[in-house]
Design an enzyme around this catalytic site. Structure first.
Site, short mmCIF file in Angstrom:
data_model
loop_
_atom_site.label_atom_id
_atom_site.label_comp_id
_atom_site.label_asym_id
_atom_site.label_seq_id
_atom_site.Cartn_x
_atom_site.Cartn_y
_atom_site.Cartn_z
N SER A 1 -64.82 -67.82 8.45
CA SER A 1 -65.97 -66.91 8.46
C SER A 1 -66.35 -66.52 7.05
CB SER A 1 -65.64 -65.63 9.22
OG SER A 1 -64.75 -65.91 10.27
N TYR A 2 -65.33 -66.38 6.16
CA TYR A 2 -65.66 -65.91 4.81
C TYR A 2 -65.19 -66.90 3.77
CZ TYR A 2 -65.53 -61.97 7.89
OH TYR A 2 -65.73 -61.17 8.98
N SER A 3 -64.89 -68.14 4.20
CA SER A 3 -64.21 -69.03 3.26
C SER A 3 -64.52 -70.48 3.57
CB SER A 3 -62.70 -68.82 3.40
OG SER A 3 -62.38 -68.90 4.78
N LYS B 1 -58.68 -72.51 -1.05
CA LYS B 1 -59.50 -71.63 -0.20
C LYS B 1 -60.45 -70.89 -1.13
CE LYS B 1 -58.83 -68.10 3.39
NZ LYS B 1 -57.86 -67.66 4.40
N ASP C 1 -50.60 -74.58 -0.28
CA ASP C 1 -50.04 -75.82 0.27
C ASP C 1 -51.09 -76.49 1.13
OD1 ASP C 1 -47.27 -76.09 -0.41
OD2 ASP C 1 -46.81 -74.42 0.94
N ALA D 1 -51.97 -78.47 4.41
CA ALA D 1 -51.36 -78.77 5.71
C ALA D 1 -52.20 -79.87 6.33
CB ALA D 1 -51.37 -77.52 6.58
N GLU E 1 -54.35 -78.10 12.78
CA GLU E 1 -53.90 -76.94 13.55
C GLU E 1 -53.09 -77.37 14.77
OE1 GLU E 1 -57.99 -74.39 12.53
OE2 GLU E 1 -57.41 -74.76 14.61
N ASP F 1 -51.93 -61.69 13.94
CA ASP F 1 -52.90 -62.60 14.56
C ASP F 1 -52.30 -63.99 14.75
OD1 ASP F 1 -56.34 -63.68 13.86
OD2 ASP F 1 -55.25 -63.34 15.74
N LYS G 1 -51.33 -67.26 16.48
CA LYS G 1 -51.90 -68.05 17.57
C LYS G 1 -51.87 -69.51 17.11
CE LYS G 1 -56.46 -66.98 15.67
NZ LYS G 1 -57.83 -66.55 15.94
N GLU H 1 -54.01 -71.62 16.47
CA GLU H 1 -54.97 -72.01 15.41
C GLU H 1 -54.38 -71.69 14.03
OE1 GLU H 1 -55.69 -70.29 18.14
OE2 GLU H 1 -57.84 -69.93 18.34
N ASN H 2 -53.51 -70.67 13.96
CA ASN H 2 -52.97 -70.25 12.66
C ASN H 2 -51.63 -70.90 12.35
OD1 ASN H 2 -55.15 -68.68 12.06
ND2 ASN H 2 -54.29 -66.83 12.96
N ASP I 1 -53.22 -67.71 7.37
CA ASP I 1 -54.16 -66.67 7.76
C ASP I 1 -53.56 -65.27 7.72
OD1 ASP I 1 -56.81 -66.68 10.25
OD2 ASP I 1 -56.60 -65.88 8.23
N THR J 1 -56.84 -61.77 18.08
CA THR J 1 -57.62 -62.63 18.98
C THR J 1 -57.28 -62.25 20.42
OG1 THR J 1 -57.38 -64.32 17.31
CG2 THR J 1 -58.08 -65.05 19.51
N1 LIG Z 1 -53.59 -74.79 3.86
C1 LIG Z 1 -54.49 -75.50 4.56
N2 LIG Z 1 -54.40 -76.85 4.62
C2 LIG Z 1 -55.29 -77.56 5.34
N3 LIG Z 1 -56.31 -77.03 6.04
C3 LIG Z 1 -56.45 -75.68 6.00
C4 LIG Z 1 -55.56 -74.85 5.27
N4 LIG Z 1 -55.94 -73.55 5.41
C5 LIG Z 1 -57.02 -73.58 6.21
N5 LIG Z 1 -57.34 -74.83 6.57
C6 LIG Z 1 -58.43 -75.23 7.46
O1 LIG Z 1 -59.63 -74.63 6.99
C7 LIG Z 1 -60.25 -73.88 8.03
C8 LIG Z 1 -60.64 -72.53 7.46
O2 LIG Z 1 -59.47 -71.82 7.21
P1 LIG Z 1 -59.55 -70.31 6.69
O3 LIG Z 1 -58.16 -69.76 6.74
O4 LIG Z 1 -60.30 -70.24 5.44
O5 LIG Z 1 -60.49 -69.60 7.77
P2 LIG Z 1 -59.99 -69.19 9.19
O6 LIG Z 1 -58.97 -68.10 9.03
O7 LIG Z 1 -59.61 -70.39 9.98
O8 LIG Z 1 -61.30 -68.62 9.83
P3 LIG Z 1 -61.55 -67.07 10.00
O9 LIG Z 1 -61.68 -66.53 8.60
O10 LIG Z 1 -62.80 -67.05 10.80
O11 LIG Z 1 -60.34 -66.54 10.73
C9 LIG Z 1 -59.25 -73.71 9.15
O12 LIG Z 1 -59.86 -74.02 10.36
C10 LIG Z 1 -58.14 -74.66 8.85
O13 LIG Z 1 -58.18 -75.73 9.77
#
Ligand SMILES: Nc1ncnc2c1ncn2[C@@H]1O[C@H](COP(=O)(O)OP(=O)(O)OP(=O)(O)O)[C@@H](O)[C@H]1O
Ligand SMILES: O=C(O)[C@@H]1CCC(=O)N(CCc2ccc(Cl)cc2)[C@H]1c1ccccc1Cl
Length: 324
Positions: free
Chosen positions: A44-46, A63, A113, A115, A119, A158, A160, A162-163, A176, A215
Site C-alpha cells: 500500500s505504501y511501498s 523496499k 534479504d 525472499a 509468499e 499481523d 498470516k 502472506e507475511n 512486514d 487482518t
Molecule cells: N524481502 C522480500 N523479498 C521478496 N519479495 C518481497 C520482500 N518483501 C516484500 N516482498 C514482496 O513485495 C510485496 C510488497 O511488500 P511490502 O511489505 O512492501 O508491502 P505489503 O506489506 O505486502 O503490503 P501492505 O503494505 O499493503 O501490507 C509483497 O507482496 C511481497 O510479495
C-alpha cells in the site's frame, strides 16, 4: 547534489564479532551503491525492487517508500516502527534481515534479504493444502521465528501466510513489521530483573498494544473484545495458520469482516473430515478465547504434533520437504 541524503554517509551496519559483541561498522551505502532492476512486489505504501550491490554483486529486496505518500497517509510512525523492529530482530534465519536504510529527497529505502520463493500463501493456493510433514516443517520454523520475536519484546500482530515469505531454499522469512508492537527490550537490563517480576502484566500497559487491528481472518478475540494484543495474540494467529495449511482455508472466514469477527469471538469453527488428530489437538489448544490459557511457545514445541522435530539451528539446515 543529486539529492543524496548526507545521512547515508553515517549509516552503521550492526554486526556481531566472534565474541558475540555488537560492532557497528561504518558503512557508506546509498542509492548509488545499488543497481535496481525488476519489481518484486507492491504494497500500500511501498514498492519492493530487486537491488544488486554494485561492489559485492549481492542481490537484495529493496523496499522503497515514497515520502510524500507516507506523509499524506500519516504513516511516519509505521516507518519508524518497521526500522526499530527490524533493527531489534537482527540475526534470525526465519526473519527478514534489514541490512541498510538510507534515503534521498523523494524516498526511503530499506535494504532487506531477498525472499525469492514468494509468499507462503501463494504456494498454499497453488497446491490447495499441505500434508502433515510440510505443515510440521513450516510450523516448526514459524514457531521458532515467533519465539525469537517474543524474546526480543516484539509482538508481530499481523502474522498470516502472506507475511511468511520463502527464500531460495524454501525456508521461511517472516516480514512486514511495520505494524508490530515493541515492548521494552528484555535484554536492556536497565531495571534489575527482580523488579520486573512484581509488575502485574494486566496493569503493565506496555505489555499490551492498543492501536492496531490486523487482518480479519487472523485477528485474536482479545483484540476484538478489549482492543489489546499481547504476545499470545501471535500464537492465536499461529493456530489459524496451522489449521489453514492442513485444511486449505483459514478457520474463521465469512462473507464480510463483521461476520468473520462474530465467528472468532464465538469460537465458531470446525475441522474438515480427515484433519490429522495431533494437529487437531494442537489447534484446539491454540484457538482458545482466553489468551492466558493458550499454549505457550514451550508447550507448542513439546506438543505431540511436533514429535521428532529438533528445534534449534539444525532446523534451518534441513532440506525443505517437497511441497505436496
Ligand atoms: N524481502 C522480500 N523479498 C521478496 N519479495 C518481497 C520482500 N518483501 C516484500 N516482498 C514482496 O513485495 C510485496 C510488497 O511488500 P511490502 O511489505 O512492501 O508491502 P505489503 O506489506 O505486502 O503490503 P501492505 O503494505 O499493503 O501490507 C509483497 O507482496 C511481497 O510479495
Ligand atoms: O532511522 C533511520 O534509519 C533514518 C534516520 C534519519 C532519517 O531522516 N530517517 C528518515 C525519517 C523519515 C521518516 C518518514 C519520512 Cl516521510 C521522511 C523521513 C530514518 C530512515 C531512513 C531511511 C529509511 C527509514 C528511516 Cl526511519
Amino acid at each position: 547534489s543529486n539529492g543524496e541524503d548526507a545521512g547515508a554517509a553515517n549509516i552503521t551496519q550492526q554486526e556481531y564479532d566472534t565474541n558475540g559483541r555488537l560492532v557497528l561498522r561504518q558503512v557508506k551505502k546509498g542509492v548509488k551503491d545499488f543497481a535496481f532492476s525488476r519489481t518484486l512486489g507492491e504494497g500500500s505504501y511501498s514498492t519492493v525492487v530487486l537491488g544488486t550491490d554494485r561492489q559485492t554483486l549481492k542481490e537484495y529486496a529493496v523496499k522503497i517508500l515514497d515520502k510524500k505518500h507516507i506523509i499524506k497517509e500519516k504513516k511516519i510512525k509505521y516507518v519508524n516502527i518497521e526500522r526499530d523492529t527490524l533493527n531489534r530482530l537482527i540475526e534470525h534465519p526465519g526473519i527478514v534481515r534489514l541490512y541498510y536504510t538510507f534515503q534521498d529527497n523523494a524516498s526511503l529505502y530499506y535494504v532487506l534479504d531477498i525472499a525469492s520463493g514468494g509468499e507462503l500463501l501463494a504456494v498454499l493456493k497453488k497446491i490447495g493444502s499441505f500434508n502433515e510433514e510440510c505443515t510440521r516443517f513450516y510450523g516448526a520454523q514459524i514457531v521458532c521465528a515467533i519465539e525469537h520475536m517474543h524474546d526480543r519484546g516484539v509482538i508481530h500482530r499481523d502474522l498470516k501466510p502472506e507475511n511468511v515469505l520463502l527464500d531460495d531454499q524454501m525456508h521461511i522469512k517472516i516480514t512486514d513489521f511495520g505494524t508490530a508492537k515493541l515492548l521494552p527490550d528484555p535484554r536492556d537490563a536497565t531495571a534489575p530483573q527482580g523488579e520486573q517480576n512484581f509488575v502485574n502484566p494486566e496493569q503493565e500497559e506496555s505489555n499490551r498494544a492498543r492501536s492496531f487491528v490486523g487482518t480479519a481472518e487472523y485477528v485474536s478475540p482479545e483484540l476484538l473484545r478489549d482492543k489489546h494484543a499481547c504476545k499470545s495474540s501471535d500464537l492465536w494467529a499461529f493456530g489459524c495458520m496451522i489449521y489453514q495449511l492442513l485444511a486449505g482455508r483459514p478457520p474463521f472466514k465469512a462473507s464480510n469482516e463483521y461476520q468473520t469477527f462474530q465467528k472468532i469471538v464465538n469460537l465458531e469453527y470446525e475441522f474438515p473430515p480427515g484433519f490429522p488428530h495431533a494437529a487437531k489437538d494442537l489447534v484446539e489448544r491454540l484457538l482458545v478465547l482466553d489468551p492466558q490459557r493458550r499454549l505457550s511457545i514451550e508447550h507448542i514445541k513439546n506438543h505431540e504434533f511436533f514429535d521428532g522435530v529438533k528445534f534449534g539451528r539444525s532446523l534451518w539446515r534441513l532440506k525443505a520437504p517437497r511441497l505436496m
